[in-house]
Write a protein that holds these residues in place. Structure first.
Motif, PDB file in Angstrom:
ATOM      1  N   GLN A  19       9.935  -2.434 -11.923  1.00 31.51           N
ATOM      2  CA  GLN A  19       9.558  -1.044 -11.709  1.00 31.51           C
ATOM      3  C   GLN A  19       8.370  -1.022 -10.739  1.00 31.51           C
ATOM      4  OE1 GLN A  19       8.993  -2.310 -15.112  1.00 31.51           O
ATOM      5  NE2 GLN A  19      11.224  -2.311 -15.258  1.00 31.51           N
ATOM      6  N   TYR A  20       8.292   0.056  -9.970  1.00 33.70           N
ATOM      7  CA  TYR A  20       7.219   0.178  -8.975  1.00 33.70           C
ATOM      8  C   TYR A  20       6.686   1.607  -8.938  1.00 33.70           C
ATOM      9  CZ  TYR A  20       8.687  -4.376  -7.388  1.00 33.70           C
ATOM     10  OH  TYR A  20       8.987  -5.713  -7.346  1.00 33.70           O
ATOM     11  N   LEU A  21       5.393   1.718  -8.684  1.00 39.64           N
ATOM     12  CA  LEU A  21       4.777   3.009  -8.414  1.00 39.64           C
ATOM     13  C   LEU A  21       4.448   3.013  -6.929  1.00 39.64           C
ATOM     14  CD1 LEU A  21       3.797   5.647  -9.760  1.00 39.64           C
ATOM     15  CD2 LEU A  21       1.502   4.633  -9.724  1.00 39.64           C
ATOM     16  N   VAL A  22       5.030   3.960  -6.191  1.00 38.76           N
ATOM     17  CA  VAL A  22       4.906   3.938  -4.729  1.00 38.76           C
ATOM     18  C   VAL A  22       4.590   5.333  -4.179  1.00 38.76           C
ATOM     19  CG1 VAL A  22       6.545   2.021  -4.558  1.00 38.76           C
ATOM     20  CG2 VAL A  22       7.363   4.352  -4.258  1.00 38.76           C
ATOM     21  N   LEU A  23       4.059   5.320  -2.969  1.00 40.69           N
ATOM     22  CA  LEU A  23       3.871   6.534  -2.174  1.00 40.69           C
ATOM     23  C   LEU A  23       4.942   6.540  -1.099  1.00 40.69           C
ATOM     24  CD1 LEU A  23       0.018   6.198  -1.554  1.00 40.69           C
ATOM     25  CD2 LEU A  23       1.124   7.711  -3.211  1.00 40.69           C
ATOM     26  N   THR A  51      13.649   2.504   3.547  1.00 38.70           N
ATOM     27  CA  THR A  51      12.717   3.613   3.758  1.00 38.70           C
ATOM     28  C   THR A  51      11.302   3.090   3.561  1.00 38.70           C
ATOM     29  OG1 THR A  51      14.321   5.165   2.854  1.00 38.70           O
ATOM     30  CG2 THR A  51      12.066   5.918   2.950  1.00 38.70           C
ATOM     31  N   GLY A  52      10.366   3.581   4.349  1.00 38.79           N
ATOM     32  CA  GLY A  52       8.978   3.157   4.225  1.00 38.79           C
ATOM     33  C   GLY A  52       8.342   3.625   2.935  1.00 38.79           C
ATOM     34  N   HIS A  53       7.497   2.764   2.369  1.00 41.40           N
ATOM     35  CA  HIS A  53       6.796   3.109   1.132  1.00 41.40           C
ATOM     36  C   HIS A  53       5.556   2.245   0.989  1.00 41.40           C
ATOM     37  CE1 HIS A  53       9.557  -0.173   0.209  1.00 41.40           C
ATOM     38  NE2 HIS A  53       8.698  -0.539  -0.732  1.00 41.40           N
ATOM     39  N   VAL A  54       4.588   2.770   0.258  1.00 45.54           N
ATOM     40  CA  VAL A  54       3.337   2.082  -0.022  1.00 45.54           C
ATOM     41  C   VAL A  54       3.324   1.769  -1.511  1.00 45.54           C
ATOM     42  CG1 VAL A  54       0.813   2.222   0.061  1.00 45.54           C
ATOM     43  CG2 VAL A  54       2.205   3.485   1.752  1.00 45.54           C
ATOM     44  N   THR A  55       3.357   0.493  -1.855  1.00 45.85           N
ATOM     45  CA  THR A  55       3.370   0.110  -3.261  1.00 45.85           C
ATOM     46  C   THR A  55       1.952   0.133  -3.822  1.00 45.85           C
ATOM     47  OG1 THR A  55       5.323  -1.277  -2.926  1.00 45.85           O
ATOM     48  CG2 THR A  55       3.993  -1.718  -4.900  1.00 45.85           C
ATOM     49  N   LEU A  56       1.785   0.875  -4.924  1.00 44.85           N
ATOM     50  CA  LEU A  56       0.508   0.881  -5.630  1.00 44.85           C
ATOM     51  C   LEU A  56       0.500  -0.118  -6.773  1.00 44.85           C
ATOM     52  CD1 LEU A  56      -0.287   4.709  -5.798  1.00 44.85           C
ATOM     53  CD2 LEU A  56      -1.210   2.994  -4.219  1.00 44.85           C
ATOM     54  N   TRP A 136      -6.651  -6.034  -2.108  1.00 44.11           N
ATOM     55  CA  TRP A 136      -5.332  -5.469  -1.827  1.00 44.11           C
ATOM     56  C   TRP A 136      -5.280  -4.934  -0.401  1.00 44.11           C
ATOM     57  CZ3 TRP A 136      -0.792  -6.111  -3.799  1.00 44.11           C
ATOM     58  CH2 TRP A 136       0.247  -5.236  -3.458  1.00 44.11           C
ATOM     59  N   THR A 137      -4.210  -5.248   0.306  1.00 43.46           N
ATOM     60  CA  THR A 137      -3.980  -4.701   1.651  1.00 43.46           C
ATOM     61  C   THR A 137      -2.996  -3.548   1.506  1.00 43.46           C
ATOM     62  OG1 THR A 137      -4.337  -6.851   2.693  1.00 43.46           O
ATOM     63  CG2 THR A 137      -3.124  -5.195   3.972  1.00 43.46           C
ATOM     64  N   PHE A 138      -3.439  -2.338   1.761  1.00 40.57           N
ATOM     65  CA  PHE A 138      -2.553  -1.184   1.692  1.00 40.57           C
ATOM     66  C   PHE A 138      -1.636  -1.223   2.911  1.00 40.57           C
ATOM     67  CE2 PHE A 138      -6.384   0.035  -0.640  1.00 40.57           C
ATOM     68  CZ  PHE A 138      -5.818   0.332  -1.870  1.00 40.57           C
ATOM     69  N   HIS A 139      -0.337  -1.108   2.673  1.00 39.95           N
ATOM     70  CA  HIS A 139       0.601  -1.324   3.774  1.00 39.95           C
ATOM     71  C   HIS A 139       1.980  -0.761   3.456  1.00 39.95           C
ATOM     72  CE1 HIS A 139       1.680  -4.537   0.985  1.00 39.95           C
ATOM     73  NE2 HIS A 139       2.865  -4.567   1.593  1.00 39.95           N
ATOM     74  N   LEU A 140       2.801  -0.704   4.494  1.00 38.32           N
ATOM     75  CA  LEU A 140       4.231  -0.456   4.383  1.00 38.32           C
ATOM     76  C   LEU A 140       4.920  -1.690   4.965  1.00 38.32           C
ATOM     77  CD1 LEU A 140       2.811   2.442   5.478  1.00 38.32           C
ATOM     78  CD2 LEU A 140       5.118   3.210   5.013  1.00 38.32           C
TER      79      LEU A 140
END
Length: 195
Positions: A19-23, A51-56, A136-140
């Motif tokens: 499971q993932y929490l993403v933007l 599709t692009g997403h940012v994993t939190l 953490w590196t915030f990324h897509l």
């Protein structure tokens, strides 16, 4: 209609039970992501997100998915919208070999990640690849090039990496809780700041 993040049988199988929490960026950051992905795929035929997403955060809680969802709803209710700002096309080195759109460490994305880390400390949810906020590196993720030989990867990485002078930005007011079960991607939209 919701566009899935992952859509090939191999990707879905590799994510089974996770499971993932993403933007999900949808405007300026999404535009730069699509452009960079098209360019990278023109250089190498490799796996990539649909599709692009940012994993939190990532989890491995297939038996407690509903409990995890309730926890994430509670966390999201206390959050403000999150600003995402694309600052560069970069790469994670071997052994990962992933081309990414790197995001700036905006105050809102850093605060959201940090507050989620704090909230999770009182739980025993099994987390995947969790790192402290400062690491953490915030990324897509643009493409997954792990299968490329070292020399081919190095050339691709060098052709891809660059700063983004325009720094496209957008504000995201919801997160998606995504889970993989029976070879299918499922998702639930969770608004931020709504009780």
């Amino acid at each position: 209609m919701r566009r899935p993040f992952m859509d090939t049988p191999a990707q879905l199988a590799s994510l089974e039970g996770q499971q993932y929490l993403v933007l999900r960026p949808t405007t300026a950051v999404a535009d730069v992501y699509r452009s960079e992905q098209a360019a990278a795929l023109g250089r190498a035929d490799v796996p990539h997100p649909h599709t692009g997403h940012v994993t939190l955060r990532g989890f491995a809680e297939p038996e407690r998915r509903e409990e995890l969802s309730a926890f994430l709803h509670e966390w999201a209710a206390g959050q403000r919208p999150i600003d995402v700002v694309a600052e560069a096309v970069d790469a994670f080195p071997a052994p990962w070999q992933i081309v990414i759109v790197r995001l700036a460490r905006s105050a809102s994305i850093t605060a959201a990640y940090s507050s989620l880390s704090t909230a999770l400390t009182s739980t025993d949810f099994r987390r995947l690849d969790e790192r402290p906020t400062e690491e953490w590196t915030f990324h897509l993720s643009v493409i997954y090039a792990k299968s490329l030989a070292s020399a081919v990867w190095t050339e691709l990485r060098n052709k891809s990496r660059r700063s983004l002078s325009s720094r496209p930005a957008e504000r995201i007011s919801q997160v998606e809780f995504v889970w993989y079960e029976d070879g299918v991607e499922h998702a639930e939209i969770i608004p931020l700041g709504v009780r």
